[in-house]
Design a protein around this motif. Structure first.
Motif, PDB file in Angstrom:
ATOM      1  N   LEU A 240       0.812  -1.214   0.000  1.00 35.46           N
ATOM      2  CA  LEU A 240       0.000   0.000   0.000  1.00 35.46           C
ATOM      3  C   LEU A 240       0.848   1.269   0.000  1.00 35.46           C
ATOM      4  O   LEU A 240       0.376   2.320  -0.444  1.00 35.46           O
ATOM      5  CB  LEU A 240      -0.950  -0.009   1.197  1.00 35.46           C
ATOM      6  CG  LEU A 240      -2.011  -1.114   1.182  1.00 35.46           C
ATOM      7  CD1 LEU A 240      -2.976  -0.944   2.350  1.00 35.46           C
ATOM      8  CD2 LEU A 240      -2.773  -1.139  -0.139  1.00 35.46           C
ATOM      9  N   SER A 241       2.082   1.186   0.456  1.00 32.87           N
ATOM     10  CA  SER A 241       2.961   2.368   0.409  1.00 32.87           C
ATOM     11  C   SER A 241       3.360   2.736  -1.012  1.00 32.87           C
ATOM     12  O   SER A 241       3.965   3.785  -1.238  1.00 32.87           O
ATOM     13  CB  SER A 241       4.211   2.139   1.257  1.00 32.87           C
ATOM     14  OG  SER A 241       4.867   0.948   0.883  1.00 32.87           O
ATOM     15  N   ASP A 242       3.007   1.902  -1.991  1.00 31.97           N
ATOM     16  CA  ASP A 242       3.269   2.228  -3.396  1.00 31.97           C
ATOM     17  C   ASP A 242       2.218   3.164  -3.992  1.00 31.97           C
ATOM     18  O   ASP A 242       2.393   3.645  -5.119  1.00 31.97           O
ATOM     19  CB  ASP A 242       3.284   0.949  -4.252  1.00 31.97           C
ATOM     20  CG  ASP A 242       4.479   0.060  -3.961  1.00 31.97           C
ATOM     21  OD1 ASP A 242       5.496   0.567  -3.475  1.00 31.97           O
ATOM     22  OD2 ASP A 242       4.375  -1.161  -4.202  1.00 31.97           O
ATOM     23  N   TRP A 243       1.103   3.400  -3.243  1.00 28.35           N
ATOM     24  CA  TRP A 243      -0.037   4.066  -3.846  1.00 28.35           C
ATOM     25  C   TRP A 243      -0.578   5.177  -2.948  1.00 28.35           C
ATOM     26  O   TRP A 243      -0.351   5.207  -1.742  1.00 28.35           O
ATOM     27  CB  TRP A 243      -1.134   3.040  -4.147  1.00 28.35           C
ATOM     28  CG  TRP A 243      -0.602   1.888  -4.939  1.00 28.35           C
ATOM     29  CD1 TRP A 243      -0.284   0.642  -4.498  1.00 28.35           C
ATOM     30  CD2 TRP A 243      -0.243   1.916  -6.340  1.00 28.35           C
ATOM     31  NE1 TRP A 243       0.230  -0.127  -5.518  1.00 28.35           N
ATOM     32  CE2 TRP A 243       0.268   0.629  -6.656  1.00 28.35           C
ATOM     33  CE3 TRP A 243      -0.326   2.881  -7.334  1.00 28.35           C
ATOM     34  CZ2 TRP A 243       0.709   0.297  -7.933  1.00 28.35           C
ATOM     35  CZ3 TRP A 243       0.104   2.543  -8.616  1.00 28.35           C
ATOM     36  CH2 TRP A 243       0.612   1.275  -8.900  1.00 28.35           C
ATOM     37  N   ASP A 244      -1.353   6.097  -3.572  1.00 27.58           N
ATOM     38  CA  ASP A 244      -1.928   7.208  -2.817  1.00 27.58           C
ATOM     39  C   ASP A 244      -3.133   6.738  -2.006  1.00 27.58           C
ATOM     40  O   ASP A 244      -3.585   5.599  -2.116  1.00 27.58           O
ATOM     41  CB  ASP A 244      -2.309   8.365  -3.751  1.00 27.58           C
ATOM     42  CG  ASP A 244      -3.347   7.979  -4.802  1.00 27.58           C
ATOM     43  OD1 ASP A 244      -4.156   7.061  -4.564  1.00 27.58           O
ATOM     44  OD2 ASP A 244      -3.352   8.609  -5.881  1.00 27.58           O
TER      45      ASP A 244
END
Length: 335
Positions: A240-244
């Motif tokens: 989830l840290s890859d996305w806004d």
């Protein structure tokens, strides 16, 4: 010059020196043979003695290696697990990723500062189209992510208490670092990794290496367009840290749909304690800006996203390492 500023300015030399010492077997030799002089190390590794000497002097100044005053260099015991290629905590592939990929992307920061990321990236491909551009790139990226994730995944799997879980769905699970850790600790568990088609062969190699058979499966798909497989535990390991925030909320809502009543969702990632710490989280937060479309968050921010997606009884379980677990539950039917 203040020491923190000095180390920040000269940090690029340290990263390159660590990468080269690892690549050319210097660390491997010192770990295997103990304190050694430059000439002996150079002869054993086939490296130029003068260049090696300068490299070791720099690494000694940074505290990566130590020199006892007799001209013999050694790897301090506390650093051995991270520089030993046979250890689960080895970081060499991640350092290679920093040198070979992240460093090139850092040049975008200047344009981001002037124009903003959204404007600069408008015509660029999806970040994972670039990362998965060919087999060599996929292999290198997955190796780096395994090294960052597998060892800590064991502790996170323990914190997740998966004994009563029958089917784990590992969303964006790559070549299986969390699934493998969970399966090793929970004999009754089955796991399905859901990821892009390019990842499939790598997950199958992992399955075969650990002899999991049908306990570890792969489902090909794109979580932006496809529904997630159903399970009683849905995991987002370091994804989830890859996305806004909006994208994360959409993915968590899909997880809520896929999660059986009474099941749970697991979010595993680096967490900010405040806005500036830990150091690795702050630095990787900058990396997320140039390499992906995401950011690192606080535990409270993840709890907010989980609740907005419909999960209840959310809690944070902290590991002794750099990544932690945020857990939410799907309400039971009629609950």
């Amino acid at each position: 010059m203040p020491e923190p500023l000095e180390r920040a300015i000269f940090g690029m030399y340290a990263t390159h020196a660590v990468h080269l010492a690892d690549r050319h077997g210097v660390f491997a030799f010192l770990i295997a043979h103990g304190p050694s002089r430059i000439g002996k190390i150079a002869a054993a590794t086939g490296t130029d003695e003068e260049t090696l000497g300068r490299l070791l002097v720099a690494l000694c100044a940074f505290g990566v290696v130590a020199e006892g005053g007799s001209g013999e260099y050694r790897v301090p015991a506390r650093s051995v697990p991270y520089l030993d290629r046979t250890d689960s905590r080895y970081t060499g592939a991640f350092v290679s990723h920093l040198i070979g990929s992240t460093a090139d992307r850092m040049s975008y920061l200047d344009a981001y500062l002037v124009h903003g990321k959204a404007r600069v990236d408008v015509d660029l491909p999806d970040p994972f189209e670039t990362i998965y551009t060919d087999e060599e790139s996929v292999t290198a990226f997955l190796a780096a992510m395994w090294q960052l994730s597998f060892d800590v995944s064991g502790e996170l799997a323990d914190l997740a208490e998966l004994g009563a879980v029958e089917h784990l769905v590992d969303v964006g699970g790559a070549n299986g670092p969390f699934s493998v850790a969970a399966l090793l600790r929970t004999p009754t568990l089955r796991a399905t990794v859901f990821d892009l088609p390019q990842v499939g062969p790598h997950l199958h190699r992992t399955r075969d290496a650990y002899e999991f058979g049908d306990r570890l499966a792969f489902v090909s798909g794109d979580f932006f367009y496809d529904e997630l497989p159903e399970g009683d535990c849905v995991a987002f390991g370091y994804v989830l840290s890859d996305w806004d925030d909006d994208t994360c909320l959409d993915l968590l809502r899909k997880a809520h749909t896929a999660c059986r009543p009474g099941g749970r969702v697991l979010v595993m990632d680096r967490l900010f304690d405040g806005h500036h710490h830990p150091l690795a989280t702050a630095v990787m937060n900058l990396s997320m800006h140039v390499e992906t479309r995401g950011r690192h968050r606080t535990a409270e921010e993840y709890v907010g996203l989980l609740r907005a997606a419909g999960f209840v009884d959310c809690e944070v379980r902290r590991s002794t390492r750099e990544k932690h677990l945020v857990l939410g539950r799907s309400a039971s039917q009629g609950g």
